[in-house]
Design a protein around this motif. Structure first.
Motif, PDB file in Angstrom:
ATOM      1  N   GLY A  48     -24.057 103.130 142.270  1.00  0.00           N
ATOM      2  CA  GLY A  48     -25.412 102.903 142.755  1.00  0.00           C
ATOM      3  C   GLY A  48     -25.632 101.457 143.162  1.00  0.00           C
ATOM      4  N   LEU A  49     -25.078 100.543 142.384  1.00  0.00           N
ATOM      5  CA  LEU A  49     -25.212  99.121 142.714  1.00  0.00           C
ATOM      6  C   LEU A  49     -24.474  98.788 144.005  1.00  0.00           C
ATOM      7  N   ASP A  63     -25.971  97.168 147.428  1.00  0.00           N
ATOM      8  CA  ASP A  63     -25.375  95.981 148.036  1.00  0.00           C
ATOM      9  C   ASP A  63     -25.152  96.183 149.535  1.00  0.00           C
ATOM     10  N   GLN A  64     -24.740  97.403 149.891  1.00  0.00           N
ATOM     11  CA  GLN A  64     -24.425  97.691 151.291  1.00  0.00           C
ATOM     12  C   GLN A  64     -25.641  98.126 152.107  1.00  0.00           C
ATOM     13  N   VAL A  65     -26.565  98.819 151.452  1.00  0.00           N
ATOM     14  CA  VAL A  65     -27.775  99.302 152.144  1.00  0.00           C
ATOM     15  C   VAL A  65     -28.985  98.973 151.267  1.00  0.00           C
ATOM     16  N   PRO A  66     -29.417  97.725 151.229  1.00  0.00           N
ATOM     17  CA  PRO A  66     -30.496  97.308 150.327  1.00  0.00           C
ATOM     18  C   PRO A  66     -31.804  98.071 150.522  1.00  0.00           C
ATOM     19  N   ASP A  67     -32.060  98.507 151.749  1.00  0.00           N
ATOM     20  CA  ASP A  67     -33.313  99.195 152.036  1.00  0.00           C
ATOM     21  C   ASP A  67     -33.127 100.703 152.191  1.00  0.00           C
ATOM     22  N   ARG A  96     -33.930 101.254 138.780  1.00  0.00           N
ATOM     23  CA  ARG A  96     -34.327 100.028 138.093  1.00  0.00           C
ATOM     24  C   ARG A  96     -34.352  98.818 139.025  1.00  0.00           C
ATOM     25  N   LYS A  97     -33.637  98.912 140.147  1.00  0.00           N
ATOM     26  CA  LYS A  97     -33.617  97.801 141.094  1.00  0.00           C
ATOM     27  C   LYS A  97     -34.412  98.105 142.365  1.00  0.00           C
ATOM     28  N   HIS A  98     -34.556  99.392 142.684  1.00  0.00           N
ATOM     29  CA  HIS A  98     -35.223  99.783 143.925  1.00  0.00           C
ATOM     30  C   HIS A  98     -36.012 101.068 143.644  1.00  0.00           C
ATOM     31  N   ILE A 116     -30.373 107.235 154.699  1.00  0.00           N
ATOM     32  CA  ILE A 116     -29.997 108.180 153.644  1.00  0.00           C
ATOM     33  C   ILE A 116     -28.507 108.048 153.350  1.00  0.00           C
ATOM     34  N   VAL A 117     -28.162 107.990 152.087  1.00  0.00           N
ATOM     35  CA  VAL A 117     -26.760 107.900 151.661  1.00  0.00           C
ATOM     36  C   VAL A 117     -26.377 109.189 150.937  1.00  0.00           C
ATOM     37  N   ALA A 118     -25.314 109.828 151.389  1.00  0.00           N
ATOM     38  CA  ALA A 118     -24.755 110.991 150.702  1.00  0.00           C
ATOM     39  C   ALA A 118     -23.467 110.550 150.016  1.00  0.00           C
ATOM     40  N   VAL A 119     -23.406 110.698 148.722  1.00  0.00           N
ATOM     41  CA  VAL A 119     -22.228 110.282 147.960  1.00  0.00           C
ATOM     42  C   VAL A 119     -21.147 111.349 148.082  1.00  0.00           C
ATOM     43  N   LEU A 120     -19.996 110.976 148.666  1.00  0.00           N
ATOM     44  CA  LEU A 120     -18.859 111.895 148.814  1.00  0.00           C
ATOM     45  C   LEU A 120     -17.931 111.669 147.622  1.00  0.00           C
ATOM     46  N   SER A 121     -18.181 112.398 146.551  1.00  0.00           N
ATOM     47  CA  SER A 121     -17.574 112.052 145.258  1.00  0.00           C
ATOM     48  C   SER A 121     -16.248 112.742 144.971  1.00  0.00           C
TER      49      SER A 121
END
Length: 233
Positions: free
Chosen positions: A72-73, A77-81, A104-106, A214-219
């Motif tokens: 998440g951090l 870092d890569q997409v602050p907004d 907690r940060k955003h 939008i970020v999709a996590v490719l886990s």
């Protein structure tokens, strides 16, 4: 560190995942595939006794959740907004870590858990606010999401996750093919579920209205080309 690693997994786990674990130096022991964890717990208990090992749960462990929060951090870092993050949910460790770190940060960022319709314990638990396990072993192509959440991961989800979204296996298949053919990325079914959600216009309209970034996590990229080849045929 010179420490041995012993992994207990269901017998029907992806062969690719088991071979990868062995390749990294782990000793893999199989158990019966049951959703109540009894089979795994019996094997783990015996191994702890025989080996004098320390048990580390793959999801329901505060240190594991904290470590997974680093994803998440990295996103921030890569997409602050970033407006919304889509995270697969099986046992709930990844969604717990990411949602906690991000919120907690955003706090304005939306965080959604993505779950296959055939393994919807997280959705039912989230909606009822009571841990509700699957009554039988789930049937879904998302093998990494068949496990159930726990009390500790549900606690994190209730505090930091906006909602749990269900996705069909058919939609996941379409997403796998899209990622492989158009994006040239090999993603296992469990990891492709976020993209599957983005390809569903009803989900986008109902949950992501107004979200631009939008970020999709490719886990996971543990695609088994032998047993799962039919998913891309």
């Amino acid at each position: 560190m010179g420490l041995g690693c012993y992994v207990v997994c269901p017998a029907n786990s992806s062969q690719t995942k088991k071979e990868a674990a062995i390749g990294y130096g782990a000793h893999v022991t199989e158990c019966e595939p049951t959703d109540d964890f009894n089979a795994r717990q019996m094997v783990v208990h015996k191994m702890k006794k025989d080996l004098g090992a320390v048990f580390v749960h793959s999801c329901a462990n505060a240190d594991v959740i904290c470590g997974q929060g680093s994803a998440g951090l990295e996103i921030l870092d890569q997409v602050p907004d970033v407006d919304a993050i889509l995270v697969p949910v099986g046992g709930g460790g990844l969604i717990s870590g990411i949602s906690t770190a991000v919120k907690r940060k955003h706090s304005k960022c939306k965080v959604f858990a993505l779950e296959p319709e055939g393994a919807d314990d997280a959705k039912r638990s989230f909606d009822s606010r009571i841990l509700t396990l699957n009554e039988s072993y789930p049937t879904t192509i998302c093998d990494g999401l068949r496990t159930s959440i726990s009390e500790i991961t549900l606690e994190h989800m209730l505090e930091y996750v906006d909602d749990v979204i269900l996705v069909s296996d058919a939609e996941v298949k379409t997403a796998i093919k899209f990622l492989l053919s158009r994006m040239k990325i090999c993603v296992e079914p469990s990891g492709a579920i976020g993209v599957a959600a983005l390809m569903n216009q009803d989900i986008v309209s109902n949950y992501l209205h107004g979200c631009e970034k939008i970020v999709a996590v490719l886990s996971g990229g543990n695609f088994d080309f032998i047993s799962q080849s039919h998913l891309i045929g």
